[in-house]
Design a protein around this motif. Sequence first.
Motif, PDB file in Angstrom:
ATOM      1  N   UNK A 211       0.893  -1.177   0.051  1.00 21.17           N
ATOM      2  CA  UNK A 211       0.168  -0.041   0.114  1.00 21.17           C
ATOM      3  C   UNK A 211       0.835   1.291   0.061  1.00 21.17           C
ATOM      4  N   UNK A 212       1.948   1.187   0.835  1.00 21.46           N
ATOM      5  CA  UNK A 212       2.455   2.460   0.872  1.00 21.46           C
ATOM      6  C   UNK A 212       3.468   2.677  -0.351  1.00 21.46           C
ATOM      7  N   UNK A 213       3.883   1.425  -1.011  1.00 20.98           N
ATOM      8  CA  UNK A 213       4.412   1.603  -2.192  1.00 20.98           C
ATOM      9  C   UNK A 213       3.801   2.326  -3.349  1.00 20.98           C
ATOM     10  N   UNK A 214       2.485   2.258  -3.130  1.00 18.69           N
ATOM     11  CA  UNK A 214       1.783   2.992  -4.078  1.00 18.69           C
ATOM     12  C   UNK A 214       1.410   4.389  -4.072  1.00 18.69           C
ATOM     13  N   UNK A 215       1.413   4.653  -2.694  1.00 20.19           N
ATOM     14  CA  UNK A 215       1.176   6.132  -2.088  1.00 20.19           C
ATOM     15  C   UNK A 215       2.570   6.866  -2.058  1.00 20.19           C
ATOM     16  N   UNK A 216       3.708   6.170  -2.214  1.00 18.67           N
ATOM     17  CA  UNK A 216       4.800   7.041  -2.280  1.00 18.67           C
ATOM     18  C   UNK A 216       4.911   7.793  -3.525  1.00 18.67           C
ATOM     19  N   UNK A 217       4.244   7.441  -4.558  1.00 17.13           N
ATOM     20  CA  UNK A 217       4.189   8.269  -5.807  1.00 17.13           C
ATOM     21  C   UNK A 217       3.677   9.568  -5.469  1.00 17.13           C
ATOM     22  N   UNK A 218       3.037   9.793  -4.661  1.00 17.42           N
ATOM     23  CA  UNK A 218       2.676  11.273  -4.099  1.00 17.42           C
ATOM     24  C   UNK A 218       3.962  12.000  -4.197  1.00 17.42           C
ATOM     25  N   UNK A 219       5.076  11.582  -3.530  1.00 18.30           N
ATOM     26  CA  UNK A 219       6.496  12.252  -3.471  1.00 18.30           C
ATOM     27  C   UNK A 219       6.863  12.430  -4.866  1.00 18.30           C
ATOM     28  N   UNK A 220       6.842  11.358  -5.743  1.00 21.20           N
ATOM     29  CA  UNK A 220       7.651  11.801  -7.088  1.00 21.20           C
ATOM     30  C   UNK A 220       6.596  12.692  -7.708  1.00 21.20           C
ATOM     31  N   UNK A 221       5.637  12.636  -7.648  1.00 29.73           N
ATOM     32  CA  UNK A 221       4.426  13.468  -8.668  1.00 29.73           C
ATOM     33  C   UNK A 221       4.753  15.357  -8.032  1.00 29.73           C
ATOM     34  N   UNK A 222       4.804  15.295  -6.727  1.00 25.94           N
ATOM     35  CA  UNK A 222       5.195  16.582  -6.296  1.00 25.94           C
ATOM     36  C   UNK A 222       6.225  17.180  -6.746  1.00 25.94           C
ATOM     37  N   UNK A 223       7.354  16.316  -6.536  1.00 29.84           N
ATOM     38  CA  UNK A 223       8.828  17.064  -6.854  1.00 29.84           C
ATOM     39  C   UNK A 223       8.766  17.198  -8.542  1.00 29.84           C
TER      40      UNK A 223
END
Length: 411
Positions: A211-223
């Motif tokens: 689950x957190x592996x999917x949600x870490x994409x938040x960080x990628x997108x923001x950057x």
Amino acid sequence: MPSRIASLKCVRCGCEFDYHQNINFCLNCGSIVEFQMDYDVIGSIVSKAKISLRGFNMWRYREFIPIEDYSNIVSMGEGWTQLIKSRRLGPNLGLKNLYFKLDSLNPTGSFKDRGASAAVSRALELKAPGLVGFSTGNAGVAQAAYCALANVGSIVLAPKYASREKIASIMMYGSRVLLIDGTFDDASRLAKAVADRLGWIYNGGVVNPIRQEGKKTLAYEICEQLGWSSPDWYIQSVGMGTAAIGACKGFKELLNLDWIGRIPRIACVQAEGCAPMVKAFKSNSEFVEPVMEPRTIASAIAVGNPVGWPLLNRYLRECNGLVEAVSDDEIIEAYKMLARFEGIYAEPAAAAPLALAKKLLESGIIDGGDVVVCVISGFGLKDVSATLRVVGEPPVVPSNVDDVLKALSQP
């Protein structure tokens, strides 16, 4: 070529396990596990330039997500939600660079779609017959939708205080739903027992490490949306803490690959009526003291015993992060401000990051020139009952213009 995925590793004792196994907890000490990725392999096969040519969804970063066979990906276009700079609210508060990450615009109306897309994709990879989730609402809705798309079974257990709008949504997708006469933690305990009996995947928060592996994409997108630079602050409301764990991990991964120059400060916010992480953080404890009767308008983050705390605590210490509580009055003020200044209709839990940004600014912890990103995690229609408690009912007037104008002249 070596695998991008290294192992599943216990967050406490460090034991490692084959990532092909369907395990949620360490077979040695019982703590939660997380995926370990091989960043040398990832760095050799993907670049910022390659990512820029891909579709605008969270799977543009697919090498970072531990799904081995990409044909198993179950997606409805989740991710790559808008990052907008505040036009009115930031200047009003004294924040020159206030941004909102509108994850309320995901397919089912919340950031939970990121974790659900990854979780159901892994279920297909493991050839699992279904998922048993526990949820205050949003995660259950996302699980039900993605299971429907993938044609795998879905059972959701929710505490009886969960939003009726969310419960109706889960049922509409065809998932089996049971309301538990107890707390979120009771739902979690029972979901594990049901999953074990049925041989299905136990799905919920950090207890399903994908689950957190999917949600870490938040960080990628923001950057990426900030031109491959990180903000000064990333602010996220937390119940189980899965998204904040993912974000911390995502920012660290980008730093390890030298794609960004620094990690932002991660600020997690809870409601005063259910703030076990705040108490644990301020007492420097690895363990939370459970809240047995959560009391807050922000029902989506009313998690009394968050099992992900040891992992989130570790990441926050590494990222110079913090956990703070805001009152329901502060949440309601932010709830109204988002709608009336920015046209953003968030559910109460999704307004809490703005309440914390305001609080940290007033206390001098955030500087007025800092780049601050608040994650708007869920859409307001997810909890209309909360809205009605705040705004009340409109007046009923006779059907003639004089009475309408008279009513409009009243405060």
